[in-house]
Design a protein around this motif. Structure first.
Motif, mmCIF file in Angstrom:
data_model
loop_
_atom_site.group_PDB
_atom_site.id
_atom_site.type_symbol
_atom_site.label_atom_id
_atom_site.label_comp_id
_atom_site.label_asym_id
_atom_site.label_seq_id
_atom_site.Cartn_x
_atom_site.Cartn_y
_atom_site.Cartn_z
ATOM 1 N N ASP A 137 9.005 52.706 18.855
ATOM 2 C CA ASP A 137 9.102 53.274 20.198
ATOM 3 C C ASP A 137 7.957 54.214 20.540
ATOM 4 N N GLY A 138 7.041 54.412 19.614
ATOM 5 C CA GLY A 138 5.866 55.211 19.918
ATOM 6 C C GLY A 138 5.916 56.670 19.521
ATOM 7 N N MET A 139 6.969 57.105 18.825
ATOM 8 C CA MET A 139 6.993 58.482 18.328
ATOM 9 C C MET A 139 6.024 58.592 17.160
ATOM 10 N N ILE A 140 5.295 59.697 17.097
ATOM 11 C CA ILE A 140 4.225 59.857 16.112
ATOM 12 C C ILE A 140 4.470 61.103 15.272
ATOM 13 N N ALA A 141 4.158 61.009 13.984
ATOM 14 C CA ALA A 141 4.240 62.162 13.079
ATOM 15 C C ALA A 141 2.884 62.388 12.443
ATOM 16 N N GLY A 142 2.677 63.610 11.991
ATOM 17 C CA GLY A 142 1.423 63.956 11.335
ATOM 18 C C GLY A 142 1.397 65.425 10.996
ATOM 19 N N LYS A 157 6.715 64.749 21.145
ATOM 20 C CA LYS A 157 7.813 64.754 22.113
ATOM 21 C C LYS A 157 7.621 63.584 23.078
ATOM 22 N N ALA A 158 8.497 63.479 24.053
ATOM 23 C CA ALA A 158 8.430 62.384 25.016
ATOM 24 C C ALA A 158 7.124 62.380 25.803
ATOM 25 N N ASP A 159 6.555 63.567 26.049
ATOM 26 C CA ASP A 159 5.307 63.658 26.807
ATOM 27 C C ASP A 159 4.073 63.597 25.906
ATOM 28 N N LEU A 178 8.009 58.530 8.978
ATOM 29 C CA LEU A 178 8.869 58.707 10.146
ATOM 30 C C LEU A 178 9.664 57.426 10.348
ATOM 31 N N ASN A 179 10.962 57.539 10.696
ATOM 32 C CA ASN A 179 11.724 56.331 11.010
ATOM 33 C C ASN A 179 12.158 56.325 12.475
ATOM 34 N N SER A 180 12.824 55.254 12.892
ATOM 35 C CA SER A 180 13.147 55.076 14.307
ATOM 36 C C SER A 180 14.193 56.061 14.807
ATOM 37 N N HIS A 181 14.859 56.786 13.906
ATOM 38 C CA HIS A 181 15.841 57.793 14.298
ATOM 39 C C HIS A 181 15.197 59.175 14.467
ATOM 40 N N GLY A 182 13.894 59.237 14.317
ATOM 41 C CA GLY A 182 13.203 60.509 14.459
ATOM 42 C C GLY A 182 13.253 61.374 13.224
ATOM 43 N N PRO A 202 16.260 65.683 13.455
ATOM 44 C CA PRO A 202 16.402 66.343 14.753
ATOM 45 C C PRO A 202 17.733 67.084 14.846
ATOM 46 N N GLY A 203 17.690 68.320 15.248
ATOM 47 C CA GLY A 203 18.903 69.123 15.388
ATOM 48 C C GLY A 203 19.338 69.803 14.109
ATOM 49 N N THR A 204 18.785 69.410 13.000
ATOM 50 C CA THR A 204 19.151 69.993 11.702
ATOM 51 C C THR A 204 18.018 70.797 11.100
#
Length: 379
Positions: A137-142, A157-159, A178-182, A202-204
């Motif tokens: 979905d295009g979320m990126i980590a680094g 983030k989304a932006d 990174l996985n698809s669940h963020g 996320p959230g934890t």
């Protein structure tokens, strides 16, 4: 000794190519390199289901160029105004992430797609950043510099702005998977200075994974959508062992190999793990762990650098030709080992040849005697 190459502080693994379609009847095409000029090397950091490779051309003079490769064609991704760039990952839609130099010579994380070109992801207030993973979905980590000058793990983030994931109480952290669940994995410093593998949900927030028994440091490199985390940990004997962590226990993959230092670098949707084994004085070898079975590939049947494993079971990595890296990949199923000669086999062959000689002699003699009218007797 071949050069050590890194997409980011840890050893970069990659090189490869082939195009694979993730079906039961997938056709696989393997090539050495991207067709680069003599003297130049190539590295593939990742491969998507369409057979599009995110890679690097390494010029003989040392310059790196971020590229994609497919069906014999190289696409240059360019830079952010500087001289060099490299890729790190690609998703199913062909979006590539990596890092490139700006006009000032700083390294910045980028996001590239064919329609929009290369986009600078910025930093966390410092001068540099590096992208290491991307979801479908295009979320990126680094990780990126903060204003204090320390690297911190980030996720977009989304932006497409960067969210600082913090640390485990120390100064720095680095996201590598990174996985698809963020859910993000990587390595972070604790308050006592030791670095440990972490999982960020996320959230934890950020959770320390720990180490293998007796170890002081560990690092996580990848995670699949089922939550299986892989990486490497120091052991009580101060060796490095690859591990797989399912959220409850850490499986020592290195102990299953039994020698050398091992590092897990990737895991696919089925939970198949790949990585490298380094034994002092010898070139690295590829290992594949799947269905509870550990296989260390022969040096002539594996990769010098082991980077990714696709969901179709293709192990993406690098071969080393003696003076440069060349893009390559191998199926996760090892080729049958060449048969070794057995002294008993040669003894049996010798006996059979001798016996055959005796039989032929007797047949020839009896034939001659038969022509002469003598009685023939077979033994």
């Amino acid at each position: 000794m071949p050069p050590r190459f890194a997409c980011f502080p840890a050893p970069l693994l990659g090189l490869l190519l082939l195009a694979a379609i993730p079906t039961a009847s997938a056709t696989m095409y393997a090539e050495r390199g991207f067709g680069e000029r003599d003297g130049n090397g190539s590295i593939a950091c990742d491969l998507n289901p369409a057979g599009l490779v995110a890679g690097i051309i390494m010029e003989e003079e040392g310059r790196r160029r971020a590229v994609t490769y497919q069906h014999g064609r190289i696409r240059e991704l360019g830079t952010l105004g500087g001289n060099e760039g490299f890729t790190k990952a690609i998703n199913t839609h062909g979006v590539v992430v990596g890092s490139a130099q700006t006009a000032s010579g700083a390294w910045h994380a980028f996001r590239y797609d064919a329609a929009g070109g290369m986009r600078d992801l910025g930093t966390l207030g410092g001068t540099s950043s590096y992208a290491t993973a991307i979801t479908r979905d295009g979320m990126i980590a680094g990780y990126a510099d903060t204003s204090a000058g320390d690297f911190h793990a980030f996720v977009t983030k989304a932006d497409h702005s960067l969210q600082d994931l913090g640390t485990l109480g120390g100064a720095s952290s680095y996201a590598s998977g990174l996985n698809s669940h963020g859910v993000v994995v990587g390595t972070a410093q604790r308050g006592d200075g030791y670095r440990r593998a972490f999982v960020y949900r996320p959230g934890t927030g950020m959770q320390e994974i720990g180490t293998l028994p007796g170890g002081r440091i560990s690092s996580a490199t990848a995670i699949n959508d089922a939550g299986l985390v892989v990486g490497a940990s120091e052991t009580q004997k101060r060796r490095w062992h690859a591990f797989a962590w399912d959220g409850k226990r850490m499986l020592d993959l290195g102990a299953m190999i039994g020698q050398g230092d091992s590092y897990a670098t990737a895991v696919n949707a089925a939970g198949h793990v790949v990585g490298s084994v380094s034994i002092k004085g010898f070139e690295p070898m590829t290992f594949v762990y799947k269905e509870g079975v550990m296989t260390v590939r022969r040096r002539d049947d594996g990769l010098y650098l082991t980077n990714k494993i696709t969901d179709a079971g293709l192990v993406v990595g690098a071969i080393y030709t003696g003076h440069k890296f060349q893009a390559f990949a191998v199926p996760s199923q090892a080729a049958p080992a060449p048969q070794r000669s057995n002294p008993l086999d040669w003894l049996l062959i010798t006996i059979l040849i001798s016996a055959s000689g005796v039989v032929l002699y007797k047949l020839q003699r009896n034939y001659r005697l038969g022509l002469l009218g003598a009685r023939t007797r077979f033994m």
